[in-house]
Design a protein around this motif. Sequence first.
Motif, PDB file in Angstrom:
ATOM      1  N   SER A 140       0.728  -1.452  -0.431  1.00 46.29           N
ATOM      2  CA  SER A 140       0.284  -0.174   0.136  1.00 46.29           C
ATOM      3  C   SER A 140       1.113   1.040   0.201  1.00 46.29           C
ATOM      4  N   GLU A 141       1.988   0.814   0.495  1.00 49.22           N
ATOM      5  CA  GLU A 141       2.826   2.248   0.576  1.00 49.22           C
ATOM      6  C   GLU A 141       4.108   2.784  -0.730  1.00 49.22           C
ATOM      7  N   TYR A 142       3.646   1.686  -1.519  1.00 45.32           N
ATOM      8  CA  TYR A 142       4.437   1.775  -2.585  1.00 45.32           C
ATOM      9  C   TYR A 142       3.397   2.512  -3.788  1.00 45.32           C
ATOM     10  N   ALA A 143       2.248   1.935  -3.346  1.00 47.50           N
ATOM     11  CA  ALA A 143       0.445   2.224  -4.572  1.00 47.50           C
ATOM     12  C   ALA A 143       0.590   3.693  -4.083  1.00 47.50           C
ATOM     13  N   ALA A 144       0.917   4.068  -3.067  1.00 47.14           N
ATOM     14  CA  ALA A 144       0.985   5.810  -2.859  1.00 47.14           C
ATOM     15  C   ALA A 144       1.993   6.654  -2.915  1.00 47.14           C
ATOM     16  N   ASP A 145       3.279   5.373  -3.150  1.00 53.38           N
ATOM     17  CA  ASP A 145       4.593   6.859  -3.912  1.00 53.38           C
ATOM     18  C   ASP A 145       4.348   7.353  -5.255  1.00 53.38           C
ATOM     19  N   LYS A 146       3.625   8.230  -5.689  1.00 55.10           N
ATOM     20  CA  LYS A 146       3.191   8.749  -7.016  1.00 55.10           C
ATOM     21  C   LYS A 146       5.413   8.716  -7.706  1.00 55.10           C
ATOM     22  N   ASN A 147       6.496   9.027  -7.033  1.00 57.49           N
ATOM     23  CA  ASN A 147       7.270   9.070  -7.438  1.00 57.49           C
ATOM     24  C   ASN A 147       8.467   8.166  -6.958  1.00 57.49           C
ATOM     25  N   LEU A 148       7.758   6.574  -7.897  1.00 59.25           N
ATOM     26  CA  LEU A 148       8.888   5.325  -7.420  1.00 59.25           C
ATOM     27  C   LEU A 148       9.888   5.377  -8.400  1.00 59.25           C
ATOM     28  N   HIS A 149      11.010   4.565  -7.173  1.00 66.54           N
ATOM     29  CA  HIS A 149      12.451   4.334  -8.247  1.00 66.54           C
ATOM     30  C   HIS A 149      12.847   3.585  -9.320  1.00 66.54           C
ATOM     31  N   SER A 150      13.498   3.960 -10.195  1.00 73.95           N
ATOM     32  CA  SER A 150      12.828   2.006 -11.295  1.00 73.95           C
ATOM     33  C   SER A 150      13.135   1.506 -10.481  1.00 73.95           C
ATOM     34  N   ASP A 151      13.772   0.794  -9.971  1.00 76.20           N
ATOM     35  CA  ASP A 151      14.512  -0.499  -9.154  1.00 76.20           C
ATOM     36  C   ASP A 151      13.183  -0.527  -8.430  1.00 76.20           C
ATOM     37  N   ASP A 152      12.301   0.504  -7.387  1.00 73.77           N
ATOM     38  CA  ASP A 152      10.869  -0.717  -6.641  1.00 73.77           C
ATOM     39  C   ASP A 152      10.033  -0.402  -7.408  1.00 73.77           C
ATOM     40  N   LYS A 153       9.626   0.124  -8.813  1.00 70.55           N
ATOM     41  CA  LYS A 153       8.714   0.090 -10.019  1.00 70.55           C
ATOM     42  C   LYS A 153       8.627  -1.698 -10.494  1.00 70.55           C
ATOM     43  N   ALA A 154       9.597  -2.413 -10.595  1.00 72.02           N
ATOM     44  CA  ALA A 154       9.292  -3.339 -10.587  1.00 72.02           C
ATOM     45  C   ALA A 154       9.310  -4.449  -9.659  1.00 72.02           C
ATOM     46  N   LEU A 155       9.538  -4.016  -8.509  1.00 68.56           N
ATOM     47  CA  LEU A 155       9.200  -4.497  -7.447  1.00 68.56           C
ATOM     48  C   LEU A 155       7.493  -4.403  -7.043  1.00 68.56           C
ATOM     49  N   PHE A 156       7.443  -2.939  -7.147  1.00 68.55           N
ATOM     50  CA  PHE A 156       5.744  -2.723  -7.455  1.00 68.55           C
ATOM     51  C   PHE A 156       5.006  -3.969  -8.232  1.00 68.55           C
ATOM     52  N   GLU A 157       5.429  -3.777  -9.250  1.00 66.56           N
ATOM     53  CA  GLU A 157       4.378  -4.752 -10.229  1.00 66.56           C
ATOM     54  C   GLU A 157       4.134  -6.135 -10.064  1.00 66.56           C
ATOM     55  N   ARG A 158       5.575  -6.556  -9.080  1.00 69.03           N
ATOM     56  CA  ARG A 158       4.904  -7.942  -8.949  1.00 69.03           C
ATOM     57  C   ARG A 158       4.076  -8.019  -7.417  1.00 69.03           C
ATOM     58  N   LEU A 159       4.063  -6.861  -6.861  1.00 67.54           N
ATOM     59  CA  LEU A 159       3.267  -7.008  -5.155  1.00 67.54           C
ATOM     60  C   LEU A 159       1.549  -7.078  -5.989  1.00 67.54           C
ATOM     61  N   LYS A 160       1.896  -5.613  -7.031  1.00 67.16           N
ATOM     62  CA  LYS A 160       0.464  -5.118  -7.182  1.00 67.16           C
ATOM     63  C   LYS A 160       0.090  -6.611  -7.846  1.00 67.16           C
ATOM     64  N   ASN A 161       0.333  -7.257  -8.401  1.00 63.02           N
ATOM     65  CA  ASN A 161      -0.384  -9.004  -9.196  1.00 63.02           C
ATOM     66  C   ASN A 161      -0.536  -9.906  -8.083  1.00 63.02           C
ATOM     67  N   ILE A 162       0.635 -10.187  -6.738  1.00 59.70           N
ATOM     68  CA  ILE A 162      -0.312 -10.144  -6.040  1.00 59.70           C
ATOM     69  C   ILE A 162      -1.154  -9.555  -4.902  1.00 59.70           C
ATOM     70  N   SER A 163      -1.310  -8.488  -4.364  1.00 61.21           N
ATOM     71  CA  SER A 163      -2.718  -8.216  -3.850  1.00 61.21           C
ATOM     72  C   SER A 163      -3.646  -8.453  -5.053  1.00 61.21           C
ATOM     73  N   GLU A 164      -3.762  -8.078  -5.824  1.00 61.32           N
ATOM     74  CA  GLU A 164      -5.346  -8.377  -6.815  1.00 61.32           C
ATOM     75  C   GLU A 164      -5.469  -9.997  -6.864  1.00 61.32           C
ATOM     76  N   ILE A 165      -4.641 -11.341  -6.977  1.00 64.43           N
ATOM     77  CA  ILE A 165      -4.959 -12.462  -6.372  1.00 64.43           C
ATOM     78  C   ILE A 165      -5.396 -12.470  -4.947  1.00 64.43           C
ATOM     79  N   PHE A 166      -4.497 -11.853  -4.308  1.00 61.21           N
ATOM     80  CA  PHE A 166      -5.421 -12.077  -3.145  1.00 61.21           C
ATOM     81  C   PHE A 166      -6.700 -11.223  -2.778  1.00 61.21           C
ATOM     82  N   LYS A 167      -6.945 -10.019  -3.364  1.00 64.50           N
ATOM     83  CA  LYS A 167      -8.307  -9.288  -3.004  1.00 64.50           C
ATOM     84  C   LYS A 167      -9.423 -10.493  -3.787  1.00 64.50           C
ATOM     85  N   ALA A 168      -9.422 -11.239  -4.648  1.00 64.61           N
ATOM     86  CA  ALA A 168      -9.805 -12.158  -5.446  1.00 64.61           C
ATOM     87  C   ALA A 168     -10.265 -13.590  -5.167  1.00 64.61           C
TER      88      ALA A 168
END
Length: 203
Positions: A57-85
């Motif tokens: 949720s903290e990555y999702a709220a950050d509008k200025n993610l560094h490039s290294d964080d963006k790849a992790l964010f995408e993996r976490l976003k996918n897991i979050s969607e799986i969990f919510k479903a």
Amino acid sequence: MSNENLKITILFGSYRIERNGLRVIKYLDSHLKERGVSTTIVDAKLEKLPLLERRYSEYAADKNLHSDDKALFERLKNISEIFKASDGFLLVAGEYNFSVQPGLKNLIDYFLPEYAFRPGALAMYSMGAFGASRGITNLRGIMGEVGMSSLPSVHYFPQVHVSLDENGKDVENRYEKQTKKFLDELIWHAKALRGARSEGTPN
């Protein structure tokens, strides 16, 4: 009642070289699918999750993610969607020094609201005789803290390297009765809480 559209997510957090928990995952995954349940396996090692710095949720709220964080964010976003479903969670866990595997704890900690008002079932394995029973107390506390309803039944797999083969087959027909009770309970709670969530949850 049909189990169609029921979704269970299997969580796994072993980073070891010989990951005997994969035998348990294959065994329980096949039994869930035989019952018509849709399953997704989230394996922390395959997701390459680093030690927690910030929750998803903290990555999702950050509008200025560094490039290294963006790849992790995408993996976490996918897991979050799986969990919510998901309608429920199945945690396949070993035991490290009387406690929780660090990889599993790290995976769980990345998320929070995704677990709310959903059941969590524990399948505990070990190469020893106790089936990782000494790691349950801490794990149950963690599940409750993040909002998962911990089921009373636990499925133990002692001497897992002998009782299950590499394909997850119960070579000694040891687990049939225990597995039926365990999965009956998980499916019942998953359906019950799904119905309750559809009518709203406490604020």
